[in-house]
Scaffold this motif. Structure first.
Motif, mmCIF file in Angstrom:
data_model
loop_
_atom_site.group_PDB
_atom_site.id
_atom_site.type_symbol
_atom_site.label_atom_id
_atom_site.label_comp_id
_atom_site.label_asym_id
_atom_site.label_seq_id
_atom_site.Cartn_x
_atom_site.Cartn_y
_atom_site.Cartn_z
ATOM 1 N N GLY A 89 0.811 -1.208 0.000
ATOM 2 C CA GLY A 89 0.000 0.000 0.000
ATOM 3 C C GLY A 89 0.841 1.252 0.000
ATOM 4 O O GLY A 89 2.044 1.219 -0.281
ATOM 5 N N THR A 90 0.224 2.367 0.349
ATOM 6 C CA THR A 90 0.910 3.650 0.404
ATOM 7 C C THR A 90 1.661 3.775 1.731
ATOM 8 O O THR A 90 1.388 3.016 2.686
ATOM 9 C CB THR A 90 -0.095 4.800 0.292
ATOM 10 O OG1 THR A 90 -0.936 4.792 1.461
ATOM 11 C CG2 THR A 90 -0.966 4.642 -0.947
ATOM 12 N N PRO A 91 2.590 4.732 1.835
ATOM 13 C CA PRO A 91 3.274 4.928 3.115
ATOM 14 C C PRO A 91 2.318 5.209 4.267
ATOM 15 O O PRO A 91 2.529 4.732 5.391
ATOM 16 C CB PRO A 91 4.195 6.123 2.835
ATOM 17 C CG PRO A 91 4.469 6.039 1.365
ATOM 18 C CD PRO A 91 3.193 5.532 0.755
ATOM 19 N N ALA A 92 1.266 5.991 4.008
ATOM 20 C CA ALA A 92 0.298 6.284 5.072
ATOM 21 C C ALA A 92 -0.417 5.016 5.522
ATOM 22 O O ALA A 92 -0.631 4.785 6.725
ATOM 23 C CB ALA A 92 -0.715 7.316 4.590
ATOM 24 N N GLN A 93 -0.796 4.179 4.562
ATOM 25 C CA GLN A 93 -1.439 2.915 4.902
ATOM 26 C C GLN A 93 -0.486 1.992 5.652
ATOM 27 O O GLN A 93 -0.888 1.299 6.586
ATOM 28 C CB GLN A 93 -1.946 2.241 3.629
ATOM 29 C CG GLN A 93 -3.116 2.957 2.978
ATOM 30 C CD GLN A 93 -3.453 2.380 1.609
ATOM 31 O OE1 GLN A 93 -2.581 1.891 0.892
ATOM 32 N NE2 GLN A 93 -4.720 2.450 1.234
ATOM 33 N N ALA A 94 0.780 2.009 5.250
ATOM 34 C CA ALA A 94 1.777 1.200 5.948
ATOM 35 C C ALA A 94 1.923 1.652 7.397
ATOM 36 O O ALA A 94 2.048 0.832 8.314
ATOM 37 C CB ALA A 94 3.123 1.287 5.225
ATOM 38 N N GLY A 95 1.902 2.980 7.605
ATOM 39 C CA GLY A 95 1.981 3.499 8.966
ATOM 40 C C GLY A 95 0.800 3.055 9.806
ATOM 41 O O GLY A 95 0.952 2.738 10.991
ATOM 42 N N LEU A 96 -0.377 3.011 9.191
ATOM 43 C CA LEU A 96 -1.565 2.567 9.913
ATOM 44 C C LEU A 96 -1.444 1.091 10.306
ATOM 45 O O LEU A 96 -1.793 0.709 11.430
ATOM 46 C CB LEU A 96 -2.801 2.785 9.046
ATOM 47 C CG LEU A 96 -4.145 2.415 9.666
ATOM 48 C CD1 LEU A 96 -4.400 3.251 10.910
ATOM 49 C CD2 LEU A 96 -5.269 2.600 8.648
ATOM 50 N N VAL A 97 -0.932 0.263 9.397
ATOM 51 C CA VAL A 97 -0.781 -1.163 9.685
ATOM 52 C C VAL A 97 0.180 -1.380 10.842
ATOM 53 O O VAL A 97 -0.074 -2.179 11.746
ATOM 54 C CB VAL A 97 -0.296 -1.919 8.422
ATOM 55 C CG1 VAL A 97 0.153 -3.335 8.779
ATOM 56 C CG2 VAL A 97 -1.409 -1.976 7.395
ATOM 57 N N THR A 98 1.302 -0.667 10.846
ATOM 58 C CA THR A 98 2.292 -0.864 11.910
ATOM 59 C C THR A 98 1.819 -0.309 13.247
ATOM 60 O O THR A 98 2.248 -0.779 14.300
ATOM 61 C CB THR A 98 3.623 -0.206 11.522
ATOM 62 O OG1 THR A 98 3.404 1.172 11.210
ATOM 63 C CG2 THR A 98 4.247 -0.903 10.320
ATOM 64 N N ALA A 99 0.925 0.712 13.209
ATOM 65 C CA ALA A 99 0.458 1.312 14.460
ATOM 66 C C ALA A 99 -0.740 0.595 15.053
ATOM 67 O O ALA A 99 -1.004 0.709 16.259
ATOM 68 C CB ALA A 99 0.104 2.777 14.230
ATOM 69 N N VAL A 100 -1.473 -0.176 14.236
ATOM 70 C CA VAL A 100 -2.731 -0.746 14.698
ATOM 71 C C VAL A 100 -2.523 -1.783 15.802
ATOM 72 O O VAL A 100 -3.419 -2.023 16.617
ATOM 73 C CB VAL A 100 -3.506 -1.364 13.502
ATOM 74 C CG1 VAL A 100 -2.874 -2.677 13.038
ATOM 75 C CG2 VAL A 100 -4.971 -1.557 13.844
#
Length: 409
Positions: free
Chosen positions: A46-57
């Motif tokens: 995905g996008t960097p923003a989506q990647a950040g969401l995955v790692t933070a969830v």
């Protein structure tokens, strides 16, 4: 004290403690590799923003379930809980590796892995934090916290290169497989660590989970040292985690230092934190531990604010070294005082409270930190976070029982 270690032997020369340290180090390196693999897989999907969401969830279930995890650690014993949760963590990472080998999992699948890992972490982290109180004497807790800090620094240093090698030679699936191997290696080593039963006067009646949780919170609330100490730790963590994680990335981008500059700053922080851990490992006991803790955290808060004012990579690296030295010393001493004051019967529940903010709540503030830095710049954000951390240090400094607290000698 219910330990099987030789009480006359310093912790850094105790075979049982060294086995625990080996297991903890292997598991911590595996965790570091896992997060790198997860981030890489998410970026690819995905996008960097989506990647950040995955790692933070994964922080969400930690924040919601951590207190219950502390009850589990105290009810069933931290060693048993660490063994069981480590086995589940290993299985989850193996499953992620299998998914990557069999198909190209989307963000939802990776997010599910992160959430499940966070659920297990909510049980693992309190048990891992409480276990040192059951394998050594109370007079060795500062030394053990120093050893734990050294292991954490080693995991940070080795996790990145190992994760990169795993991706280079085996793709993301290879990196997940390496993480699973490192977590799995800790299991037989930890199995060899022995703890004794709680003495009769420390045993608590078995009740419903909610009742045992209330008992733990009541124990914490009525203790004149733990109550202000937990507030101080929570405020310090809230002020520390944002700037020293996402904040450093934003600062490097703002100043044009690039990834290499950020690497130097992180190396400075790691060196300072490692030096503080080594000091405690060798010295074993710090006189007037409560006062030293408060002053170290206060100095570290000032250094965090100064980090955003550094005009060069070299200056920022020197300031980060000071942050690591002072905050590392304060964090290790707060951990040792927490375990010493809580007692083995409540160690899991009290540890869950002390780690809840740093591992569960603080990561959820990253979007706020990013938004504020984009609106006002990194300087005001670092200053605000440093002020919050300083308030935590002042709470410890103004609480007479914390300020006068001593580690067992």
């Amino acid at each position: 004290m219910p330990v099987v270690s030789d009480a006359a032997r310093p912790a850094h020369r105790d075979p049982g403690v060294l086995r625990w340290l080996s297991a903890y180090t292997s598991s911590a390196i595996g965790d570091s590799v896992y997060y790198i693999a997860l981030s890489w897989a998410a970026v690819q999907a995905g996008t960097p923003a989506q990647a950040g969401l995955v790692t933070a969830v994964g922080a969400v279930p930690r924040a919601l379930l951590m207190l219950g995890g502390g009850v589990v650690a105290d009810r069933y014993g931290p060693r048993r809980v660490v063994l069981g949760s480590s086995a589940v963590r290993c299985l989850l990472v193996v499953t992620a590796a299998g998914l990557l080998l069999a198909t190209r999992p989307g963000l939802w699948a990776l997010g599910a892995v992160a959430v499940l890992f966070g659920v297990v972490d909510a049980v693992f982290l309190p048990a891992a934090g409480a276990l040192p109180a059951r394998i050594t004497g109370r007079d060795q807790l500062a030394r053990v916290q120093g050893m734990r800090g050294l292991a954490t620094r080693l995991a940070t240093v080795l996790g990145g290169p190992l994760g990169g090698l795993g991706i280079a030679f085996g793709g993301t699936a290879g990196a997940f497989g390496l993480a699973a191997l490192l977590i799995g290696v800790s299991l037989p080593v930890l199995w060899a660590v022995r703890v004794g039963p709680l003495p009769p006067d420390e045993r608590q009646p078995r009740r419903a989970v909610l009742g045992e949780l209330k008992d733990g919170l009541r124990h914490l609330a009525h203790d004149p040292v733990l109550r202000p100490l937990m507030l101080a730790v929570a405020l310090a963590d809230l002020g520390f985690v944002g700037p020293m994680n996402l904040g450093l990335t934003l600062l490097s981008q703002e100043r044009g230092w690039g990834s290499s500059g950020m690497g130097w700053v992180l190396a400075g922080f790691g060196t300072g934190a490692g030096a503080a851990s080594l000091l405690l490992t060798l010295r074993g006991r710090v006189p007037r531990a409560g006062l030293v803790l408060a002053l170290a955290e206060l100095g570290g808060s000032v250094a965090i604010a100064g980090l955003a004012q550094a005009g060069s990579v070299a200056a920022a690296t020197c300031v980060a070294l000071i942050v690591g030295l002072l905050c590392g010393l304060g964090g290790a001493l707060s951990g040792a005082l927490t375990l010493a004051q809580a007692g083995p019967a409540f160690a899991g529940r009290v540890t869950a409270v002390s780690t809840l903010v740093g591992f569960g709540v603080a990561p959820l503030t990253f979007p706020l930190v990013g938004w504020a830095a984009g609106r006002w710049g990194t300087g005001p954000v670092f200053a605000a976070c440093a002020a919050l951390s300083a308030v935590g240090a002042l709470v410890a400094l103004c609480a007479a029982r914390v300020r006068r607290a001593e580690l067992p000698g």
